[in-house]
Design an enzyme around this catalytic site. Structure first.
Site, PDB file in Angstrom:
ATOM      1  N   GLU A 245       0.883  -1.168   0.000  1.00  0.00           N
ATOM      2  CA  GLU A 245       0.000   0.000   0.000  1.00  0.00           C
ATOM      3  C   GLU A 245       0.911   1.205   0.000  1.00  0.00           C
ATOM      4  O   GLU A 245       1.648   1.432   0.960  1.00  0.00           O
ATOM      5  CB  GLU A 245      -0.913  -0.044   1.229  1.00  0.00           C
ATOM      6  CG  GLU A 245      -2.100   0.886   1.139  1.00  0.00           C
ATOM      7  CD  GLU A 245      -1.910   2.124   1.954  1.00  0.00           C
ATOM      8  OE1 GLU A 245      -1.289   3.082   1.441  1.00  0.00           O
ATOM      9  OE2 GLU A 245      -2.355   2.141   3.101  1.00  0.00           O
ATOM     10  N   CYS A 282      -2.610   7.877   4.652  1.00  0.00           N
ATOM     11  CA  CYS A 282      -2.583   7.494   3.239  1.00  0.00           C
ATOM     12  C   CYS A 282      -3.884   7.868   2.539  1.00  0.00           C
ATOM     13  O   CYS A 282      -3.927   7.939   1.306  1.00  0.00           O
ATOM     14  CB  CYS A 282      -2.316   5.999   3.095  1.00  0.00           C
ATOM     15  SG  CYS A 282      -3.476   4.973   4.026  1.00  0.00           S
TER      16      CYS A 282
END
Length: 507
Positions: A245, A282
């Site tokens: 990720e 994120c």
């Protein structure tokens, strides 16, 4: 080997020596121990692994005060945020225990021997099985929920895979503390030796990735770091799956109708979402598209309240602080980007940064505004009409999320925006903010490159799928089959001869 030190980001000073960087021999020993634990951990079965996960959650909860105290000293994220994160962390372990109880994740399928349109077929039985030892890299911005006791660890253990965690250098004391708590709890409930391990240091992480015992790698971090790990994996004689990720812009579109109806509400919400956790998420909405005109002006003015004149934010590490300083210097010197609001100048010791809000015309949006920058910074792109908006959206990279704020008077625009961004997003939000990522059965936290390199999720119950591989048994004796594939009802959903069969009790 160097000392692993814990630094207080509020002062930038070393507080303690946590450990010594893990040497090659110790990495090898831990990886081999994980390999030896793989079969016994699988053999425990779903019920015992569920008990293990619940024991880990209970142990972390019992040490809540100690864990939150160390994590706050080491990350400056605040006790309120960290208490919430620890609650999320323990919930993840318990949720994956529920996944094991329910059992459908193994995708058990049985096709009995018999005739078919292609002729006689043999008895075939298929399910997902553990992949083997997993290397997990802790993330800097979530010292609990995405680190040593994070979702990668929880889902890998649930799958039946031993885990070796590479502790993040931004919070080594937190990492070591929670590992010690978890390791003791695992031993107490009879988990095989080698089920959990931890290493410290960049070189140790690199060696771990390339160790032949490691069968998959989970990573949450920067695009640069992810690419470095991919290169290490590709240099192996037997490359293994990498679940990364990595980077995400998370665009937000506010329609003219939405701006007209609730400019102040959306402006405050966006400002809070960008600056939450000092912008170190994120899922931070790094680029928002807002219409020109009075309603859009009011929205941006309200958003600016989260940036203008506020105290500097404390960032997680020196590396992040340096990258932020370089990034905002580039943004503020980029033609076409205008500063809307800025926090008080950073001064004194510690890893501090001033929040920054910039604006640009959507029709001439600089490429610099397409790049993720960790920290409390965002760009607002002002668009004049639908054509200009959709043209700008077509140039954006893929992201973990996309968000559309709609109004009662909207007609086709929300659908057009969704079509423009939907194939480049892993989660599509309406009238909300992407920084909240619920841990649920239906959650998906992933997206096309560069947000992730995989079609899988790192949040939610489907995260377990990353650490499983399919195996089929043909004409196998009942005694050699896993319990989930034997004739007796194992208490889980199965597909038998093409028909979905629920367990006795109808769950």
């Amino acid at each position: 080997m160097s000392d692993v030190v814990s630094i207080d980001p509020r002062s930038g000073e070393v507080v303690e020596v946590v450990a010594v960087e893990t040497g090659p021999a110790e990495v090898d020993r831990l990886a081999q121990a994980a390999a030896a634990a793989a079969q016994p951990l699988d053999a425990l079965g779903r019920a015992a692994r569920g008990a293990l996960l619940r024991a880990l959650a209970d142990a972390l909860e019992d040490r809540r005060a100690d864990i939150v105290g160390v994590a706050d000293r080491e990350t400056a994220l605040g006790t309120t945020r960290l208490n919430g994160e620890l609650t999320r962390t323990t919930y993840q372990f318990r949720l994956f225990a529920d996944v094991l109880d329910e059992g459908s994740y193994v995708e058990a399928a049985i096709d009995h021997a018999g005739d078919s349109p292609m002729g006689p077929r043999p008895d075939l039985r298929r399910m997902l099985v553990p992949m083997g030892p997993v290397a997990v890299f802790g993330a800097s911005n979530f010292p609990l929920a995405f680190s040593v006791p994070g979702g990668d660890t929880a889902s890998a253990l649930a799958a039946g895979c031993p885990v070796v965690v590479k502790a993040h250098g931004a919070h080594p004391a937190t990492s070591q503390l929670v590992f010690d708590v978890m390791s003791a709890a695992a031993t107490a409930v009879g988990a095989p030796e080698g089920t959990l391990a931890i290493v410290h240091g960049v070189d140790a992480g690199a060696r771990l990735v390339q160790h032949p015992a490691i069968r998959a790698v989970g990573f949450t971090g920067s695009l640069t770091g992810g690419r470095a790990i991919v290169e290490l994996i590709e240099a192996r004689p037997d490359p293994v799956p990498f679940y990364g990720e990595l980077s995400s812009l998370n665009p937000v579109v506010v329609t003219p109708a939405a701006a007209a109806e609730r400019a102040a509400e959306i402006g405050r919400g966006l400002g809070a979402s960008v600056t939450l956790g000092a912008g170190q998420f994120c899922t931070k909405p790094g680029l928002s598209f807002v219409p020109t005109g009075p309603a859009g002006d009011s929205l941006v003015a309200e958003m600016a309240g989260s940036f203008a004149g506020v105290d500097p934010h404390v960032l997680l590490s020196e590396r992040i602080a340096l990258a932020y300083a370089e990034g905002i210097e580039q943004l503020t010197s980029t033609p076409g980007l205008t500063t809307v609001a800025r926090g008080d100048a950073a001064s004194g010791s510690g890893y501090v940064a001033a929040p920054l809000l910039l604006s640009a015309a959507a029709g001439s949006l600089p490429r610099a505004a397409h790049e993720e920058l960790f920290g409390p910074v965002a760009v607002v792109a002002r668009y004049t009409d639908e054509t200009e908006l959709l043209t700008a959206l077509a140039e954006l990279p893929a992201s973990l999320t996309m968000t559309v704020h709609t109004g009662d008077e909207d007609d086709e625009l929300p659908a057009a925006v969704t079509r423009a961004l939907g194939d480049r997003s892993g989660r599509i939000l309406f009238n909300g903010y992407p920084t909240g990522v619920a841990v649920t059965w239906a959650q998906h936290h992933g997206g096309p490159w560069p947000s992730t390199n995989t079609a899988h999720t790192s949040v939610g119950t489907s995260a377990i799928r990353r650490f499983l591989r399919p195996v089929a048994w043909q004409s196998a004796p009942q005694s050699l089959l896993p319990p989930e594939l034997r004739e007796a009802d194992p208490g889980i959903p199965r597909r038998i001869d093409g028909v979905l069969v629920l367990p006795a009790g109808g769950r």
